[in-house]
Design an enzyme around this catalytic site. Structure first.
Site, PDB file in Angstrom:
ATOM      1  N   TRP A   1       0.864  -1.194   0.000  1.00 14.06           N
ATOM      2  CA  TRP A   1       0.000   0.000   0.000  1.00 14.06           C
ATOM      3  C   TRP A   1       0.896   1.239   0.000  1.00 14.06           C
ATOM      4  CZ3 TRP A   1      -5.379  -0.123  -0.024  1.00 14.06           C
ATOM      5  CH2 TRP A   1      -6.001   1.133   0.120  1.00 14.06           C
TER       6      TRP A   1
ATOM      7  N   HIS B   1      -1.192  -5.462   6.511  1.00 11.39           N
ATOM      8  CA  HIS B   1      -1.983  -5.504   5.256  1.00 11.39           C
ATOM      9  C   HIS B   1      -1.107  -5.835   4.053  1.00 11.39           C
ATOM     10  CE1 HIS B   1      -5.568  -3.981   7.300  1.00 11.39           C
ATOM     11  NE2 HIS B   1      -4.644  -3.485   8.105  1.00 11.39           N
TER      12      HIS B   1
ATOM     13  N   HIS C   1      -4.470 -10.840   2.788  1.00 14.89           N
ATOM     14  CA  HIS C   1      -4.649 -10.622   4.232  1.00 14.89           C
ATOM     15  C   HIS C   1      -6.105 -10.433   4.601  1.00 14.89           C
ATOM     16  CE1 HIS C   1      -4.811  -6.467   2.713  1.00 14.89           C
ATOM     17  NE2 HIS C   1      -5.499  -6.191   3.817  1.00 14.89           N
TER      18      HIS C   1
ATOM     19  N   ASP D   1      -8.763  -8.202   7.160  1.00 15.54           N
ATOM     20  CA  ASP D   1      -8.904  -6.993   7.978  1.00 15.54           C
ATOM     21  C   ASP D   1      -9.666  -7.375   9.248  1.00 15.54           C
ATOM     22  OD1 ASP D   1      -7.913  -5.499   5.855  1.00 15.54           O
ATOM     23  OD2 ASP D   1      -9.796  -4.423   5.483  1.00 15.54           O
TER      24      ASP D   1
ATOM     25  N   HIS E   1      -9.091  -2.307  12.376  1.00  9.87           N
ATOM     26  CA  HIS E   1      -8.409  -1.574  11.299  1.00  9.87           C
ATOM     27  C   HIS E   1      -9.082  -0.223  11.044  1.00  9.87           C
ATOM     28  CE1 HIS E   1      -6.249  -0.843   7.625  1.00  9.87           C
ATOM     29  NE2 HIS E   1      -7.214  -1.197   6.811  1.00  9.87           N
TER      30      HIS E   1
ATOM     31  N   HIS F   1     -15.993  -0.744   3.938  1.00  9.51           N
ATOM     32  CA  HIS F   1     -15.484  -1.428   5.140  1.00  9.51           C
ATOM     33  C   HIS F   1     -16.509  -1.339   6.280  1.00  9.51           C
ATOM     34  CE1 HIS F   1     -11.451  -1.170   3.240  1.00  9.51           C
ATOM     35  NE2 HIS F   1     -11.091  -2.108   4.080  1.00  9.51           N
TER      36      HIS F   1
ATOM     37  N   GLU G   1      -8.642  -9.634   1.608  1.00  8.65           N
ATOM     38  CA  GLU G   1      -8.220  -8.782   0.503  1.00  8.65           C
ATOM     39  C   GLU G   1      -6.997  -9.338  -0.225  1.00  8.65           C
ATOM     40  OE1 GLU G   1      -9.797  -4.473   2.185  1.00  8.65           O
ATOM     41  OE2 GLU G   1      -7.930  -5.252   2.973  1.00  8.65           O
TER      42      GLU G   1
HETATM   43  N1  LIG Z   1      -2.107  -0.337   4.542  1.00  8.24           N
HETATM   44  C1  LIG Z   1      -2.663   0.899   4.611  1.00  8.24           C
HETATM   45  C2  LIG Z   1      -1.897   1.988   4.979  1.00  8.24           C
HETATM   46  C3  LIG Z   1      -2.461   3.216   5.079  1.00  8.24           C
HETATM   47  C4  LIG Z   1      -3.769   3.394   4.795  1.00  8.24           C
HETATM   48  C5  LIG Z   1      -4.556   2.341   4.415  1.00  8.24           C
HETATM   49  C6  LIG Z   1      -4.005   1.097   4.324  1.00  8.24           C
HETATM   50  C7  LIG Z   1      -4.815  -0.063   3.962  1.00  8.24           C
HETATM   51  O1  LIG Z   1      -4.348  -1.139   3.830  1.00  8.24           O
HETATM   52  C8  LIG Z   1      -6.222   0.211   3.755  1.00  8.24           C
HETATM   53  C9  LIG Z   1      -6.970  -0.763   2.956  1.00  8.24           C
HETATM   54  N2  LIG Z   1      -8.261  -0.185   2.799  1.00  8.24           N
HETATM   55  C10 LIG Z   1      -7.203  -2.080   3.585  1.00  8.24           C
HETATM   56  O2  LIG Z   1      -8.298  -2.297   3.916  1.00  8.24           O
HETATM   57  O3  LIG Z   1      -6.361  -2.942   3.733  1.00  8.24           O
HETATM   58 ZN   LIG Z   2      -9.538  -3.375   3.926  1.00  7.64          ZN
HETATM   59 ZN   LIG Z   3      -6.519  -4.594   4.537  1.00  2.27          ZN
END
Ligand SMILES: Nc1ccccc1C(=O)C[C@H](N)C(=O)O
Ligand SMILES: [Zn+2]
Ligand SMILES: [Zn+2]
Length: 207
Positions: free
Chosen positions: A17, A47, A51, A53, A57, A158, A170
């Site tokens: 990410w 993440h 993975h 959630d 989270h 989410h 995910e």
């Molecule tokens: N790793 C991150 C770092 C910063 C901000 C978001 C993420 C996420 O992974 C969000 C993603 N919507 C998630 O559900 O895994």
């Molecule tokens: Zn997510």
């Molecule tokens: Zn995630």
């Protein structure tokens, strides 16, 4: 029946990410140094790659990984294809029979390059969560890194999924998997305080 691996490889340089911790595996002791064994050390975001959630989270009071029922992540799952869609809407899912399905895995094939994080992903529309709940679905798996748009701050999908009792898996890789019913195994690690956990996700085709 043999297992079909639907996990993304965890390796140095793998896409993560944007802005999140890079994945790193290194030896903290080599066999030469220790005289007996190689010992590895991992640095990674919760993440990373394929993975789950935990609600923590995106919800301060949400469950952490250790609080999640492992039964969610093992058992019958249906794979459906919605290839290269812009987003996933209730009307798209109404085209499928989801009767008796507890775990739904959606193949979009929209993440094509293993070496780069996707720039755009199809997201889950708000009306999907309630529809999935009505069908008795408890786990939603998707082949992209989020159920919301990559730049979302509100994380509408989410929250809607959580409010409807649907857990999130995910970044599965369904490129080699066709539509149908499978057994899924995608257990999180027993992380006491974590907001998410990498999983080794596999499918087994029913015969
Ligand atoms: N790793 C991150 C770092 C910063 C901000 C978001 C993420 C996420 O992974 C969000 C993603 N919507 C998630 O559900 O895994
Ligand atoms: Zn997510
Ligand atoms: Zn995630």
């Amino acid at each position: 029946m043999s297992l079909i691996d639907i996990s993304r490889r965890l390796q140095n340089g793998m896409p993560v990410w944007p802005g999140d911790t890079n994945f790193s595996f290194e030896l903290s002791w080599t066999k030469e140094e220790s005289g007996s064994v190689n010992v590895g050390k991992l640095t990674l975001s919760t993440h990373t790659g394929t993975h789950i959630d935990a609600p923590f989270h995106f919800d301060e009071n949400g469950k952490k990984v250790i609080d999640l029922d492992p039964n969610l992540y093992v058992g019958e799952a249906r794979v459906i294809e919605l290839l290269d869609v812009e987003s996933i809407k209730k009307v798209d899912l109404e085209a499928f029979s989801l009767n008796g399905v507890k775990r739904l895995l959606i193949k979009t094939n929209s993440w094509k390059n293993d070496n780069a994080f996707p720039e755009r992903i199809p997201h889950i529309e708000k009306d999907v969560a309630e529809f999935l709940k009505e069908n008795g679905i408890k786990l939603l798996g998707i082949d992209v890194p989020s159920v919301d748009p990559l730049d979302s701050k509100e994380l509408v999908a989410h929250h809607a999924l959580q409010e409807n009792g649907i857990h999130i898996l995910e970044s599965i890789d369904l490129r080699s998997v066709s539509e149908g019913d499978y057994e899924l195994i995608a257990l999180p690690l027993p992380l006491t305080d974590a907001d998410g956990s990498p999983v080794r996700a596999v499918l087994r085709k029913y015969v």
